[in-house]
Design a protein around this motif. Structure first.
Motif, PDB file in Angstrom:
ATOM      1  N   TYR A  72      33.030  38.399  40.447  1.00  0.00           N
ATOM      2  CA  TYR A  72      32.166  39.483  39.974  1.00  0.00           C
ATOM      3  C   TYR A  72      31.651  40.363  41.118  1.00  0.00           C
ATOM      4  CZ  TYR A  72      28.290  42.060  38.003  1.00  0.00           C
ATOM      5  OH  TYR A  72      27.446  43.086  37.636  1.00  0.00           O
ATOM      6  N   ALA A  73      31.670  41.656  40.863  1.00  0.00           N
ATOM      7  CA  ALA A  73      30.988  42.661  41.686  1.00  0.00           C
ATOM      8  C   ALA A  73      30.613  43.793  40.749  1.00  0.00           C
ATOM      9  CB  ALA A  73      31.885  43.161  42.815  1.00  0.00           C
ATOM     10  N   SER A  74      29.463  44.354  40.939  1.00  0.00           N
ATOM     11  CA  SER A  74      29.003  45.399  40.016  1.00  0.00           C
ATOM     12  C   SER A  74      29.968  46.577  39.978  1.00  0.00           C
ATOM     13  CB  SER A  74      27.605  45.863  40.419  1.00  0.00           C
ATOM     14  OG  SER A  74      27.595  46.336  41.756  1.00  0.00           O
ATOM     15  N   SER A  75      30.668  46.816  41.079  1.00  0.00           N
ATOM     16  CA  SER A  75      31.608  47.939  41.133  1.00  0.00           C
ATOM     17  C   SER A  75      32.825  47.723  40.229  1.00  0.00           C
ATOM     18  CB  SER A  75      32.084  48.148  42.577  1.00  0.00           C
ATOM     19  OG  SER A  75      32.731  46.984  43.063  1.00  0.00           O
ATOM     20  N   LYS A  76      33.064  46.474  39.812  1.00  0.00           N
ATOM     21  CA  LYS A  76      34.221  46.173  38.972  1.00  0.00           C
ATOM     22  C   LYS A  76      33.919  46.310  37.480  1.00  0.00           C
ATOM     23  CE  LYS A  76      36.130  42.848  42.305  1.00  0.00           C
ATOM     24  NZ  LYS A  76      36.536  41.435  42.513  1.00  0.00           N
ATOM     25  N   GLY A 319      39.694  46.675  29.961  1.00  0.00           N
ATOM     26  CA  GLY A 319      38.603  45.723  30.089  1.00  0.00           C
ATOM     27  C   GLY A 319      38.675  44.976  31.402  1.00  0.00           C
ATOM     28  N   ARG A 320      37.809  43.964  31.540  1.00  0.00           N
ATOM     29  CA  ARG A 320      37.783  43.204  32.794  1.00  0.00           C
ATOM     30  C   ARG A 320      37.301  41.780  32.504  1.00  0.00           C
ATOM     31  NH1 ARG A 320      38.093  45.723  38.096  1.00  0.00           N
ATOM     32  NH2 ARG A 320      39.039  44.085  39.352  1.00  0.00           N
ATOM     33  N   VAL A 321      37.839  40.834  33.243  1.00  0.00           N
ATOM     34  CA  VAL A 321      37.408  39.436  33.182  1.00  0.00           C
ATOM     35  C   VAL A 321      36.946  39.049  34.572  1.00  0.00           C
ATOM     36  CG1 VAL A 321      38.082  37.056  32.678  1.00  0.00           C
ATOM     37  CG2 VAL A 321      39.069  38.941  31.349  1.00  0.00           C
ATOM     38  N   LEU A 322      35.661  38.754  34.699  1.00  0.00           N
ATOM     39  CA  LEU A 322      35.067  38.491  36.013  1.00  0.00           C
ATOM     40  C   LEU A 322      34.413  37.114  36.032  1.00  0.00           C
ATOM     41  CD1 LEU A 322      33.413  41.990  36.633  1.00  0.00           C
ATOM     42  CD2 LEU A 322      35.598  41.150  37.515  1.00  0.00           C
ATOM     43  N   VAL A 323      34.637  36.394  37.127  1.00  0.00           N
ATOM     44  CA  VAL A 323      34.097  35.045  37.264  1.00  0.00           C
ATOM     45  C   VAL A 323      32.929  35.038  38.247  1.00  0.00           C
ATOM     46  CG1 VAL A 323      36.354  34.076  36.733  1.00  0.00           C
ATOM     47  CG2 VAL A 323      35.690  34.375  39.124  1.00  0.00           C
ATOM     48  N   ARG A 324      32.276  33.871  38.322  1.00  0.00           N
ATOM     49  CA  ARG A 324      31.037  33.728  39.103  1.00  0.00           C
ATOM     50  C   ARG A 324      30.005  34.774  38.673  1.00  0.00           C
ATOM     51  NH1 ARG A 324      31.100  29.963  42.974  1.00  0.00           N
ATOM     52  NH2 ARG A 324      33.084  29.254  43.874  1.00  0.00           N
TER      53      ARG A 324
END
Length: 603
Positions: A72-76, A319-324
């Motif tokens: 995860y990063a807010s930019s993503k 879309g996006r799949v983000l971990v942590r």
């Protein structure tokens, strides 16, 4: 991260387009000019609507497996989000994939360091292990086709087993092995072993057939609006509901007089995640009957291939799949759920939020108490969390041929002198480490099921053992930091490890002397890594009342009474990876409505 283009569209199957055009021409010929004038514009508009021809998929320049580890990063975070899905297990990813294909901008947030939930894999000292999926049924394939909108990239489901079709080997006490085979080829053996129980077996098969249909009846109810579900259940035969309301122990002891046969028909109880004297007979029957009928199988390339197939679908659609990405609470504005707040304090807004974290996690940890109370959602549902598992991961430095290991599972249940497993089961849960107490267990070999991994790592066999364990046994260590728990916790794990290995050497004596790795996880591990409430392996307990009482089912509907908040996952349906996939699809269909569901089926 080179990502270009606009949100994606389904892959066009030109063979199906050609077939549809031929069908349209034939239909026009049959109805004549006037009918053609009506059919052609309607069919054209329908085809354009289904094809989403104006969309172009986002191009991904990374391997599918790497997408599982996108930190995860807010930019993503995509802009103008429609939906946030909490949890990247099979239900969350399946729901997100369908919503993304419907044109919704979706963000999936996962607190672990990889996507997949109970289908993720992990490596220890050169050995690979499964976190939750140990085998499944081929029905995963058509659900993938529905979720992904294509036949390409779907994980292949390889049937397990030996040449004679045996895929599960059941040992009850000192009784001879009972082999479960594909296509229920073992059925004749069952009648031959218990010739005086023919009438009881006939009744078992009659009622279990009814309950296999009851699973479908239950699943179908979830597609309906809540008000219609109540009417729907009044149309379900009372006898079906009556059998769903019985535990396996209650029903089997009613129709079977030989405790050895009762133990056999209950023998795979560990796979339901609940004791057979606590679980609905519907699930016990679904395991003992359904797995042989459908075929026990395992995804080629390992269990993580299932998540690796779904994440690209979401991301190609923008879309996006983000971990942590640890969600701490839901954000409410104007009486509606408007997004999530992360552990670091960052707020991400969206029109809708889907929680796949389970009922108790959602309403005890994410939804503010005043919101739950205002919408009459109890913090404690009245159905307990399921027990967890003590999982013993074993790395063995030898070949499968040297160890006499095959691509089958082993189940063991200690019994008393009458062949009855229930007294021993009761004593195990009262004091699992008492002198002379044998643990019921399940033994499986991931390296045998994932043929590609086995070929790349010759001379190594990975084994996993499951022992059911309650959270209470380990609760005194729950507040200690994972990885730094007290010595008493390590000693407790060591005692379970010794009991488990004793059973492993009993069934596979050639493994002794070749073990170079043993790792033990407990319900506290499940709670930490999968955020399961009280380490429950299958969410809420699989008790009869959970499936038959409206006072519970009304709270487990995918569409909550809280505007903007939806539920998915095994708590909304039934446990099991395949059914978690289906739970995600059902939630997406309920969110999208009938037309959206039709569109997904048409694609």
């Amino acid at each position: 991260d080179a990502r270009g283009g606009r949100p994606g569209a389904p892959m066009i199957r030109y063979d199906r387009v050609a077939a549809s055009l031929l069908l349209l021409v034939a239909l026009c010929y049959a109805v004549g000019p006037l009918g053609t004038a009506l059919i052609v514009p309607v069919a054209t508009a329908y085809a354009l609507w289904v094809s989403d021809f104006w969309r172009q998929p986002v191009k991904l320049n990374r391997p599918a497996r790497s997408l599982l580890y996108d930190r995860y990063a807010s930019s993503k975070v995509p802009k103008d989000l429609d939906t946030i899905v909490i949890g990247a297990g099979m239900s969350g990813l399946s729901c997100a994939a369908v919503l993304a294909r419907l044109g919704r901008k979706v963000l999936v947030l996962e607190q672990h360091d990889r996507a997949g939930g109970g289908t993720h894999t992990f490596d220890l000292d050169g050995y690979r292990f499964d976190s939750g999926l140990h085998y499944t049924v081929p029905w995963s394939t058509p659900i993938f086709q529905l979720t992904m909108g294509t036949n390409e990239g779907i994980p292949t489901m390889d049937l397990m087993g030996e040449p004679d079709g045996t895929f599960d080997k059941l040992y009850n006490g000192s009784d001879p092995i009972f082999k479960l085979k594909h296509g229920e080829a073992h059925k004749e053996d069952l009648y031959e072993r218990f010739p005086d129980q023919r009438r009881g077996l006939d009744e078992y098969y009659r009622v279990s057939n009814m309950l296999l249909n009851a699973v479908k009846v239950f699943m179908a109810s979830k597609l309906l609006p809540k008000w219609l579900q109540q009417i729907y259940w009044t149309l379900v035969p009372e006898t079906m509901i009556a059998y769903m309301s019985m535990t396996a122990k209650d029903f089997l002891n009613k129709v079977i007089t030989d405790p050895r046969l009762v133990s056999t028909l209950s023998g795979l109880w560990l796979d339901t995640g609940a004791r057979p004297d606590k679980a609905t007979f519907m699930l016990t029957a679904a395991v003992f009957r359904g797995l042989p009928l459908e075929g026990g199988c395992y995804p080629a390339g390992g269990s993580e291939s299932m998540a690796a197939a779904l994440v690209p679908v979401i991301e190609r659609c923008g879309g996006r799949v983000l971990v942590r990405a640890d969600v701490q609470e839901l954000v409410f504005e104007g009486g509606r759920c408007r997004g999530v707040k992360l552990a670091g304090g960052e707020v991400i807004r969206a029109k809708n939020v889907v929680s796949s974290t389970g009922y108790h996690n959602t309403f005890q940890n994410l939804v503010p108490n005043d919101v739950s109370a205002a919408h009459k959602y109890p913090l404690e549902l009245g159905v307990r969390d399921s027990p967890g598992f003590i999982m013993v991961n074993v790395g063995i430095n030898a070949t499968a041929e040297e160890l006499d290991v095959t691509n089958t599972n082993v189940w063991y249940n200690p019994t008393d002198e009458r062949g009855d497993l229930f007294p021993q089961l009761e004593s195990y849960f009262e004091n699992p480490l008492a002198d002379g107490q044998e643990p019921p267990c399940f033994i499986t070999f991931p390296s045998m099921k994932d043929k590609a991994w086995g070929e790349k790592n010759p001379g190594k066999v990975s084994c996993q053992m499951l022992l059911m364990g309650t959270y209470d046994w380990f609760e005194q260590h729950a507040q200690e930091h994972s990885g730094q728990r007290a010595e008493a916790y390590q000693q407790l794990k060591q005692r379970f490890q010794e009991r488990a290995l004793a059973q492993l050497y009993r069934f596979y004596p050639k493994i002794r002397g070749h073990v170079e790795l043993v790792d033990v996880s407990t319900p506290l591990s499940i709670e930490h890594y999968l955020r399961a409430s009280r380490g429950g392996a299958v969410g809420l307990d699989q008790s009869p009342e959970r499936f038959t009482k409206w006072e519970y089912q009304q709270h487990l509907d995918p569409v909550t009474r809280i505007p903007g908040l939806y539920l998915t996952g095994q708590d909304t349906l039934i446990c099991g990876v395949t059914l978690c996939q289906l739970a995600g699809v059902i939630t997406a269909f309920r969110m999208g409505g009938a037309l959206a569901s039709l569109k997904i089926f048409s694609q």
